[in-house]
Design an enzyme around this catalytic site. Sequence first.
Site, PDB file in Angstrom:
ATOM      1  CG  ASN A   1     -10.301  12.834  -1.911  1.00  0.00           C
ATOM      2  OD1 ASN A   1     -10.120  11.647  -3.003  1.00  0.00           O
ATOM      3  ND2 ASN A   1      -9.165  13.291  -1.432  1.00  0.00           N
ATOM      4  N   GLY A   2      -9.727  15.963  -0.709  1.00  0.00           N
ATOM      5  CA  GLY A   2      -9.044  17.066  -2.051  1.00  0.00           C
ATOM      6  C   GLY A   2      -8.397  18.156  -0.777  1.00  0.00           C
TER       7      GLY A   2
ATOM      8  CG  HIS B   1      32.733   6.399  -3.193  1.00  0.00           C
ATOM      9  ND1 HIS B   1      34.546   6.923  -3.587  1.00  0.00           N
ATOM     10  CD2 HIS B   1      32.764   5.461  -3.734  1.00  0.00           C
ATOM     11  CE1 HIS B   1      34.600   6.330  -4.793  1.00  0.00           C
ATOM     12  NE2 HIS B   1      33.838   5.269  -5.260  1.00  0.00           N
TER      13      HIS B   1
ATOM     14  NE  ARG C   1      -9.635   7.954  -2.273  1.00  0.00           N
ATOM     15  CZ  ARG C   1      -9.109   8.085  -3.298  1.00  0.00           C
ATOM     16  NH1 ARG C   1      -9.100   7.218  -4.292  1.00  0.00           N
ATOM     17  NH2 ARG C   1      -8.718   9.086  -3.454  1.00  0.00           N
TER      18      ARG C   1
ATOM     19  CE  LYS D   1       7.108  -2.902  -1.523  1.00  0.00           C
ATOM     20  NZ  LYS D   1       6.950  -1.844  -1.882  1.00  0.00           N
TER      21      LYS D   1
ATOM     22  CE  LYS E   1      -2.176  -0.194  -3.130  1.00  0.00           C
ATOM     23  NZ  LYS E   1      -1.164  -0.930  -2.787  1.00  0.00           N
TER      24      LYS E   1
ATOM     25  CD  GLU F   1       5.907   0.608   1.824  1.00  0.00           C
ATOM     26  OE1 GLU F   1       6.038   0.822   1.470  1.00  0.00           O
ATOM     27  OE2 GLU F   1       6.642  -0.175   0.374  1.00  0.00           O
TER      28      GLU F   1
ATOM     29  CD1 TRP G   1      -1.861   8.992   4.900  1.00  0.00           C
ATOM     30  CD2 TRP G   1      -1.851  10.996   4.418  1.00  0.00           C
ATOM     31  NE1 TRP G   1      -1.084   9.148   4.813  1.00  0.00           N
ATOM     32  CE2 TRP G   1      -0.648  10.201   4.899  1.00  0.00           C
ATOM     33  CE3 TRP G   1      -1.553  11.943   3.391  1.00  0.00           C
ATOM     34  CZ2 TRP G   1       0.612  11.562   4.404  1.00  0.00           C
ATOM     35  CZ3 TRP G   1      -0.732  12.874   3.146  1.00  0.00           C
ATOM     36  CH2 TRP G   1       0.544  11.985   3.801  1.00  0.00           C
TER      37      TRP G   1
ATOM     38  CD  GLU H   1       9.671  -1.616  -4.557  1.00  0.00           C
ATOM     39  OE1 GLU H   1       9.795  -0.268  -4.683  1.00  0.00           O
ATOM     40  OE2 GLU H   1       8.742  -2.051  -4.429  1.00  0.00           O
TER      41      GLU H   1
ATOM     42  CB  CYS I   1     -10.212  11.619   2.405  1.00  0.00           C
ATOM     43  SG  CYS I   1      -8.739  12.738   3.440  1.00  0.00           S
TER      44      CYS I   1
END
Length: 612
Positions: free
Chosen positions: A103-104, A508, A29, A489, A607, A492, A77, A485, A4
Site C-alpha cells: 500500500n503506498g 448566468h 480502502r 451524495k 473510502k 456518487e 484501488w 453535499e 489499497c
Amino acid sequence: MTMCGIIGKAGDGNVIPDIINGLKKLEYRGYDSAGIAVLGENGYSSVKTAGKVDALSEAVTACRCAPGDTGIGHTRWATHGAPTDRNAHPHFSPDGKFSVVHNGIIENASELKKSVLPEDEVYASETDTGVAAHLLAFYYQGDVIEAVSKTVNALKGSFALGILCSDCPETLFAAACASPLFAAKGQSGTFIASDMGAVGEDAKEIYKLTNREIARLTKDGIAFFDADGKPIVKNTVSVQVGRLSLEKGGFEHYMLYEIMQQPDAVRDTILPLIKDGHIIRHEGFPEREFVRERLNKIRIIACGSAYHTGLVAASLIEQYCGVDCRAEVASEFRYSAALIDENTLTVFISQSGETADTLAALRLAKEKGAKTLAIVNIEGSAIATESDAVVFTRAGRETAVATTKAYSAQLAVLYALTLYLAREKGTVTEEQEGAYTAELLRLPEKIRLTTETVSETVTELAAMLAKKEDMFFIGRLLDSAAAMEGSLKMKEISYINSQAYAAGELKHGTISLVEEGTPVIALATQEDVFTKTVANLYEVKARGAYTILITEEKFLNREFAADKVIAVPDTADPFAVSLAVVPMQLLSYYTAKNRGCDIDKPKNLAKSVTVE
Ligand code: F6R
C-alpha cells in the site's frame, strides 16, 4: 501505485479464512481487485482476481486453494495499471521466492529498474510493487531481514509492505514508511494490517510500524528491527478506532445504517465540547489569547464532503465571528500561494485522517508557521498525529464509501468551534452562546425526528428521481454549501448527473439546461435569504422544472413554487443544514436503490484516498 489495504497472518493451520475476512473489512480502502498468497506444506498458493473480495473468495473456493500457516492479502484501488488479474497483488520475485503486497507509492520504481536491478529483468506487472519483489530477490543472500532492510532503504515514497519468503514458510515479514501499517499479537497467531479493525477482537497487543521499521512475525511473537536491520523494542499503541464490522444493524446497506446513526454520532461528538450549558475551550481549540489578540484569518482545508462542511463553517464563522474565513479544496491549496502566517488558524477536516491531499496541505500550513487544528474521526491517523491540535469526531466506524454520519459529526465540531470563537471575539454574548448551545444539544433528537418525518415523501420522490439523468440542487449561503453535499451524495451513489449551484447563479448560464421535468431541489432554511431562493425556484418552475423544496416547518405558511415540499423540524439558522442534509442523504440512498446501484461501494471510488 496503489491506495489499497493489506493484511497478513502468521498462524497455525489455515490462515485463508482470516485473510479473506480481513480483506472484506478493508474494502473501504479500494475494491478494484484483490489477491492472496499463502505458504503451506507444498510452497505457495496464490489467487488474484479483478473485482471485489467476494470474487476472490469464490475463486479461492473454486480452485481449492491449498491451506497455509502464513499468508498475505491485498485489496486494491488502481491508480497506475488497470484493475486486472495481472496487476492485482501479491507480486512475486522472478525466482518465485518472495511475494509482496503493498500500500503506498514507490516513487523511484522506474529509476530502480534502470540503476539497481539487472537490465534484462522481466516484470510480470505494470505496478511499482513488482519492483519491491524484484529488489528483495536481488538483495537476498539467505537473510530475509537483511534483504528487507536493503530494499526499504532503496525505496523512495510511501509504503506498507507485507512479505513472504518461501525459505521461511512459517514467518511473515513487514515494513512501513509513511503508509499506515500495524502489527499485532492475537490468540490465534500474529497479524499485520493497514487497519487493525480488519483483524477484529483477536488483535490484543498492537504496534505501529513507521520510519522504514521492519517486523518479523511468527505464530508466537513479533520481533522488530530498525531500517538497518538492528533489533529494536517497540511500545504498543492504543488504537481506539472501533472494530471494522460487517454488521449493518439490521439495515440492507451500511449507508442507511450510518444515516440512522447520525443522532448518536452528533451527540457523542458534541457532549465532550460542552459543560454547564456552554462550549468549553477544548484542548484542541486555539488558546483564548491567540483568538483575542492575534487571530485574523481562518482557512478550512479538506476534500469532498469534508470540504463541504468547511464551506458551511466558513460562512458561519464570517457571519458570527467577523473573522476572514475561507474553505479551500486541499488538492488546490497545497499548490497555491497559500497566504497564511502565524496569525492564521488552519483547520483540516478528515474522516479517515489519511487523505493524501489534506495531509500535504497540513504539512504546508505547518511550514508556513500557521496554527493547525485537525478535526478527524480516526485516532492515530496521520492527520491527527501531525496536527498541532486535534478534536475528534465521535462518529464511530463509517463503512459506506459515501459519508453521512462523519459529515454530520464534522459539522457539529465546527458549530462548537464557531461558538467558541464568537464568544472569545466578543461577537456573541455568553447568553447568546448559551442559547445556541442549548439548541445544539437538541440537534441529535431533531436529526432523529427528521429521519422519521421525511421518510414517506423521500421514498415517493426517489422512485421518480431514479428515472432522471440530470438534476440540480440550489440554495444560498449555508444552504448553498449543503446543496453541494446533497448533489455529491446523489451523483456518487446513483450515477445521476447532478449539479449544485448557488441559487442566484443559475440564471448566468446553467438555467439553459433546465427542461420540462428537470428536477431542481432547492434548500431554503435561512430566514434572510428564504424569499430570494424561492424566487429562483419560481424561475426554474416557469421553465418546466419539477421543483422540490427542502425547508423548515416554520416556513410552510410562506409562499413558494414547489411541486413537492420536504419539511424538517425548526431549529436555529446556523444548525438548519444539519437537518436539511438528512432528506438529501435519504433521497440519494433510495434513488440509487431504485436504480439497482452498488450503494456502499460505488464504482471507481474508495473510502480512504491515500494518493494524490
Ligand atoms: C463523499 C466522501 C468523500 C470524502 C473525501 C474526504 O461521500 O466521502 O468526498 O469526504 O474523500 O475524505 P476524508 O474525510 O477521509 O478526508
